[in-house]
Design a protein around this motif. Structure first.
Motif, short mmCIF file in Angstrom:
data_model
loop_
_atom_site.label_atom_id
_atom_site.label_comp_id
_atom_site.label_asym_id
_atom_site.label_seq_id
_atom_site.Cartn_x
_atom_site.Cartn_y
_atom_site.Cartn_z
N ALA A 48 0.67 -1.04 0.09
CA ALA A 48 0.17 -0.09 0.58
C ALA A 48 0.68 1.14 -0.26
CB ALA A 48 -0.90 -0.26 1.48
N ILE A 49 1.22 1.70 -1.17
CA ILE A 49 2.62 2.40 -1.90
C ILE A 49 2.55 3.86 -0.93
CG2 ILE A 49 3.61 1.18 -3.02
CD1 ILE A 49 2.97 3.17 -5.01
N PRO A 91 9.81 11.96 4.22
CA PRO A 91 10.18 13.02 2.67
C PRO A 91 9.78 11.21 1.15
CG PRO A 91 11.89 12.18 3.94
CD PRO A 91 10.36 11.82 4.81
N ALA A 92 9.88 10.22 1.80
CA ALA A 92 9.30 9.49 0.24
C ALA A 92 8.13 9.10 -0.10
CB ALA A 92 10.20 8.06 0.79
N ILE A 93 7.33 9.46 0.57
CA ILE A 93 6.17 9.95 0.83
C ILE A 93 5.55 9.55 -0.50
CG2 ILE A 93 3.28 9.54 0.91
CD1 ILE A 93 5.18 8.68 3.14
N VAL A 115 -0.23 -4.22 -6.02
CA VAL A 115 -0.02 -2.29 -5.08
C VAL A 115 -1.68 -2.04 -4.98
CG1 VAL A 115 0.93 -0.47 -6.32
CG2 VAL A 115 1.91 -1.82 -6.70
N HIS A 116 -1.52 -2.04 -4.10
CA HIS A 116 -3.00 -1.36 -3.46
C HIS A 116 -2.95 0.55 -3.70
CE1 HIS A 116 -6.29 0.26 -0.85
NE2 HIS A 116 -5.56 0.98 0.14
N LEU A 117 -3.10 0.83 -4.46
CA LEU A 117 -3.10 2.03 -5.17
C LEU A 117 -4.28 3.10 -4.53
CD1 LEU A 117 -1.00 3.71 -6.67
CD2 LEU A 117 -2.61 3.95 -8.82
N HIS A 118 -3.69 4.71 -3.86
CA HIS A 118 -4.24 5.57 -3.56
C HIS A 118 -3.78 6.96 -5.00
CE1 HIS A 118 -6.81 5.03 -0.04
NE2 HIS A 118 -6.06 4.16 -0.26
N VAL A 119 -4.41 8.14 -5.20
CA VAL A 119 -3.71 8.90 -6.04
C VAL A 119 -3.69 10.12 -5.63
CG1 VAL A 119 -3.37 7.39 -8.22
CG2 VAL A 119 -5.10 9.24 -7.53
N ARG A 120 -2.56 10.79 -6.13
CA ARG A 120 -2.41 12.47 -5.46
C ARG A 120 -2.54 13.36 -6.26
NH1 ARG A 120 -0.61 12.31 0.50
NH2 ARG A 120 -0.95 10.22 0.92
N HIS A 173 -2.03 -13.37 3.86
CA HIS A 173 -1.23 -13.37 3.30
C HIS A 173 -0.84 -11.93 3.74
CE1 HIS A 173 -1.32 -16.16 0.27
NE2 HIS A 173 -2.54 -16.28 0.29
N VAL A 174 -0.35 -10.96 3.19
CA VAL A 174 0.16 -9.59 3.87
C VAL A 174 0.16 -8.03 3.37
CG1 VAL A 174 2.53 -8.75 4.81
CG2 VAL A 174 1.73 -11.35 5.13
N ARG A 175 -0.09 -7.21 3.71
CA ARG A 175 -0.52 -5.85 3.27
C ARG A 175 0.75 -5.34 4.41
NH1 ARG A 175 -5.03 -1.33 2.48
NH2 ARG A 175 -3.72 -0.13 4.04
N VAL A 176 1.94 -4.61 3.35
CA VAL A 176 2.83 -3.31 4.27
C VAL A 176 2.49 -2.22 3.33
CG1 VAL A 176 4.22 -5.18 5.69
CG2 VAL A 176 4.35 -4.41 2.61
N GLY A 177 3.27 -0.99 4.18
CA GLY A 177 3.09 -0.08 2.73
C GLY A 177 3.02 1.39 3.51
N PHE A 178 3.61 2.43 3.31
CA PHE A 178 3.30 3.93 3.32
C PHE A 178 2.02 4.47 3.91
CE2 PHE A 178 7.65 5.23 1.71
CZ PHE A 178 8.34 5.07 2.31
N GLU A 179 0.80 3.47 3.53
CA GLU A 179 -0.04 3.92 4.05
C GLU A 179 -0.12 3.39 4.88
OE1 GLU A 179 -3.31 2.83 1.24
OE2 GLU A 179 -4.79 2.96 2.27
#
Ligand code: KMH
Ligand code: ZN
Length: 273
Positions: free
Chosen positions: A9-10, A21-23, A45-50, A221-227
């Motif tokens: 979840a990037i 700062p890497a977000i 990839v679980h995706l949100h956008v900005r 299963h596993v989710r990780v990420g900046f989210e």
């Protein structure tokens, strides 16, 4: 046990560059983070956008731009766009990425406190989202922050209001105001799944790793990420989503669980597109 599907979840909608700062905000940054996660072993990839200045958006054109750019860099990755968006967005706003016919999309299974705010997912909203996903042949990832969310989703599936089996559920534990990220809570929620369901676990903050380890050992299963978490360890911010995925891959290897490629993940999840 099946191979382990890792979701990254990037980006999410809540974290900012001030926190880490890497977000990613720009299309280039989104691709950089998606590729770092994929190269480390993420199949999804679980995706949100900005917008470029970091404001969360569900704009269809922005999603298309990001999805096309990710696919150009890593063609086989599975992309699960968010229909949760950010707190306060309207249902129509949130549904926009379903018009791009992704293989999967998130479907949030109930209203809950979300820190100081309220994340609204009424049953009529869920029915509308389920209808759209059935029309557009999109497999939902059912997001459950509470046991009642899973129960609601299962009842609606049984009535044909939401897409049915084989279902895939993501248990999100540790959001402030929702179920705490403990292993007994995870075990309890997993025990309520119907036969044949696949599941993933997400822990918020530094619970990301113990929850991941439990899910790996339990066959989930596993989710990780900046989210969900911006730290690689206590007080040390992660350099990339790839660094978070690498840590999960190390835990999985120690526990003897192999990592699924995107095509292996498609088979495990019963994706047909
Ligand atoms: N940003 C949260 C309010 C989803 O992607 O479907 C909702 C969320 C869930 O992230
Ligand atoms: Zn999300």
């Amino acid at each position: 046990m099946e191979k382990l599907i890792i979701t990254a979840a990037i980006c999410g909608a809540e974290v900012t560059k001030k926190m880490n700062p890497a977000i990613p905000y720009t299309v280039e940054e989104i691709v950089r983070e998606a590729k770092s996660a994929y190269d480390a072993g993420a199949a999804i990839v679980h995706l949100h956008v900005r917008t470029d200045d970091g404001v969360p958006t569900q704009d269809k054109a922005r999603f298309k731009e990001c999805i096309d750019a990710i696919k150009a860099a890593i063609p086989d990755v599975i992309i699960i766009p968010s229909t949760g968006g950010a707190v306060g967005m309207s249902a129509e706003e949130r549904l926009q990425p379903t018009e791009l016919f992704p293989e999967m999309a998130t479907l949030d299974c109930g209203t809950c406190n979300f820190g100081d705010t309220i994340f609204e997912n009424s049953m009529p909203l869920m029915r509308d989202f389920g209808k759209r996903m059935m029309e557009n042949n999109i497999k939902p990832e059912y997001e459950c922050f509470e046991m009642g969310h899973l129960d609601t989703a299962l009842k609606m599936i049984n009535k044909g209001q939401l897409p049915g089996h084989p279902i895939h559920v993501n248990f999100v534990l540790g959001v402030l105001g929702c179920t705490p990220a403990t292993i007994p809570n995870l075990v309890w929620m997993v025990s309520a799944l119907p036969p044949g369901a696949t599941w993933c676990a997400t822990g918020i903050g530094l619970t990301e790793f113990p929850i991941a380890a439990a899910a790996i050992a339990m066959g989930g299963h596993v989710r990780v990420g900046f989210e969900d978490n911006i730290f690689i360890e206590r007080r040390k911010i992660a350099k990339s989503n790839g660094e978070l995925v690498e840590k999960v891959v190390r835990i999985a290897k120690e526990l003897g669980r192999e990592i699924a490629t995107p095509d292996e993940a498609r088979r495990i999840l019963g994706l047909t597109k």
